[in-house]
Structures are given as C-alpha cells and as structure tokens.
Design an enzyme around this catalytic site. Structure first.
Site, PDB file in Angstrom:
ATOM      1  CG  ASP A  49      -6.341  21.314  21.479  1.00 36.40           C
ATOM      2  OD1 ASP A  49      -6.369  20.830  20.330  1.00 36.40           O
ATOM      3  OD2 ASP A  49      -5.721  20.784  22.433  1.00 36.40           O
ATOM      4  CE1 TYR A  54      -3.503  16.918  26.520  1.00 33.64           C
ATOM      5  CE2 TYR A  54      -5.042  18.661  25.957  1.00 33.64           C
ATOM      6  CZ  TYR A  54      -3.905  17.924  25.670  1.00 33.64           C
ATOM      7  OH  TYR A  54      -3.201  18.201  24.529  1.00 33.64           O
ATOM      8  CE  LYS A  83      -4.828  17.396  21.163  1.00 32.61           C
ATOM      9  NZ  LYS A  83      -5.509  18.171  22.222  1.00 32.61           N
ATOM     10  CG  HIS A 116      -3.262  12.747  22.351  1.00 31.24           C
ATOM     11  ND1 HIS A 116      -3.866  12.974  23.569  1.00 31.24           N
ATOM     12  CD2 HIS A 116      -2.282  13.693  22.278  1.00 31.24           C
ATOM     13  CE1 HIS A 116      -3.284  13.995  24.182  1.00 31.24           C
ATOM     14  NE2 HIS A 116      -2.316  14.432  23.429  1.00 31.24           N
TER      15      HIS A 116
END
Length: 303
Positions: A49, A54, A83, A116
């Site tokens: 994931d 990120y 996401k 997200h």
C-alpha cells in the site's frame, strides 16, 4: 479448517480477492521503501500500500521489481494499492493522475485505487473518474479512505459502484465503531492505516499483559486483533526483521476475553482528521496539497 497465512485473502464486494495483511509505507523515503517492499515480498507479503501523497511511489515500484525478480513471482501475484492525491482530485484531473502513479510504480494497472481523503466539493467527481477507470480495466477495484459515515452516504447517493474498501485510521485506541458498522451494511471492508496506534497503544498495559501471556510482541497482538476482527491491516516498518515479525501472527489466537479487553480500550480519538487540512477550512489553514518528501538516508532502514 482453512490455514491462516499471508496468502489468506478476503473477497471484496466485486469478487476480487485481496490479501488480509500487507505492508504500508507512509513516512518512508524512496530508498527505504524500495528495500522494505522487496524484503516484504520475499517474506511472503502480497499486499503493498502506497500513495502519491507519500512521495515514494518510485521507491515502491523499484521494490516491487526487485521482489518479483528475487522470488520468481509475477505481477499478478501482488495486490498493489495507491491513492488519488488530494491536489489531483476532480474528474478530469483524476483521470490524468493515474498515469503518473502507474509510471512511478512501473505498472500497467492497479489492483486498488482509493480516494485518499474526501476533499470538500470534489470527492464525488473524483469517484466518478475512478468508476470510469474501473470500467476501463485500469484498476481492478476502487475504494475510499478516511470517509466518515456522512461522507460515505453522500458518495453512495451518486455512485454506480460501491467502494470495496474504506481505509481508516484504526487501532485499539481508535476503533471507528460507526464507520465499521456502516461498512458492514454496505459490504465494504475496513482497512486499517496506522494499525499499531503508535507508542500509546504499543505500551498499553492491557496489550502488554496479553503479549506476555502469548510470548508475543505488542505489535503482533494488535495485528492479530485486527485479523480476528476481520479488518485488513497494513503495518508500516522500514526494518526487515520487524516486517517479518509483524507477519508472525498465525501460531496463536486471542481468546474472546482478550479480544473484548482490547475492544474496551477504544478512546475514539483520531490523530489526523478533516480540520487538519486546508481544503476543509474556510480560511485555508492546515495542511496544504503537497506531496511528502523524505531524505533518502540508508540509516532510515537499517536492519
């Protein structure tokens, strides 16, 4: 009796099978993400994931490539999630954004694509774009992340496809009781981000006592608790031995009394929520739409 393992899956509401335990990579730089993902795949993990937010999709992609090469597995053996970045939300921008994620990951399709956060005024259009990507076969399943009951209900008023997943901050101290109950009504699986709950949960006396009783770590007890509650968990670690340890939960089980003791720890306190973001505040205060950056430091992923 079915044997429990990292190969165990849950069948999502569209028939796709998803691993029940995986690796998360939030707050991980590209170098350590590559190392962690490769190590996780070699240790038997099949669910990975990440998110554009990120800032490590490139590292995750490198780790996937290395992990597949070292194990002889194929792309279809993995379940990869990313996401939609908050700053990319909206119909046309979401349709375009997936191409960047696929390029950074080195993939031709996603197993799961999530909204997200429910960005005010945009998340319904974002969902319409995800439905189009799903129908086109660029993603095998679509879902949501950080959606409370109210926003999930609003989404469902316009949705043609029911989300397969709602990924929430979920741990012994924040158990999202109403979200979990509503997810069950809609056939949506709850997936836990930050499943270990940080130091407060890991150092909790009740959890420590249960861990000592089973000869396990507090993290293993919490992940086992997730497992027995039917929640998909994606604990994050940059340490290879801890990645392996987090998956070592199949040689013990928690009693009904132990499960209840952990259930009673719920404080319903989220560490991150809508008011923390600029898109939810009229004056624009809070986190802006920017991709995280982390220095690529080898010491960040020492064994």
């Amino acid at each position: 009796m079915t044997t429990e393992s990292l190969a165990s899956t849950v069948t999502l509401n569209n028939g796709v099978k998803m691993p029940r335990l995986g690796l998360g990579v939030w707050k991980t730089d590209n170098a350590s993400a590559a190392k962690s993902v490769s190590a996780a795949i070699q240790a038997g993990y099949r669910l990975i994931d990440t998110a554009k937010q990120y800032g490590n999709e490139t590292g995750v992609g490198a780790g996937i490539l290395e992990g597949l090469e070292k194990t002889g597995l194929n792309r279809k053996d993995l379940f990869v999630t990313t996401k939609v970045f908050n700053g990319d939300q909206g119909y046309e921008s979401t349709l375009a954004a997936i191409n960047g994620s696929l390029e950074r990951l080195g993939l031709t399709y996603l197993d799961l694509y999530l909204v997200h956060w429910p960005v005010d005024g945009k998340f319904v259009d974002t969902w319409k774009a995800l439905e189009e990507l799903y129908y086109a076969g660029k993603v095998r399943a679509i879902g949501i992340s950080n959606f409370d009951v109210e926003r999930t209900q609003e989404l469902l008023e316009y949705a043609n496809v029911t989300p397969v997943i709602n990924q929430m901050e979920f741990n012994p101290l924040n158990q999202e009781a109403d979200v979990l109950a509503f997810a069950k009504l809609t056939g949506t699986v709850l997936e836990a981000w930050s499943p270990l709950g940080g130091g407060a949960a890991l150092n909790n006396e009740t959890i420590q006592t249960i861990a000592q009783r089973h000869g396990k770590s507090a993290a293993q007890v919490i992940i086992r608790w997730d497992w027995q509650r039917g929640v998909v968990a994606i604990p994050k670690s940059s340490h290879i031995e801890r990645i392996k340890e987090n998956a070592d939960i199949f040689d013990f089980s928690l009693s009904a009394e132990e499960m209840q003791a952990i259930n009673e720890l719920d404080e319903a306190k989220r560490d991150l929520w809508y008011s923390d973001f600029a898109w939810h505040n009229a004056d624009g205060h809070g986190f802006k739409d920017s991709v995280d950056t982390w220095p690529d430091s080898p010491e960040n992923y020492a064994d």
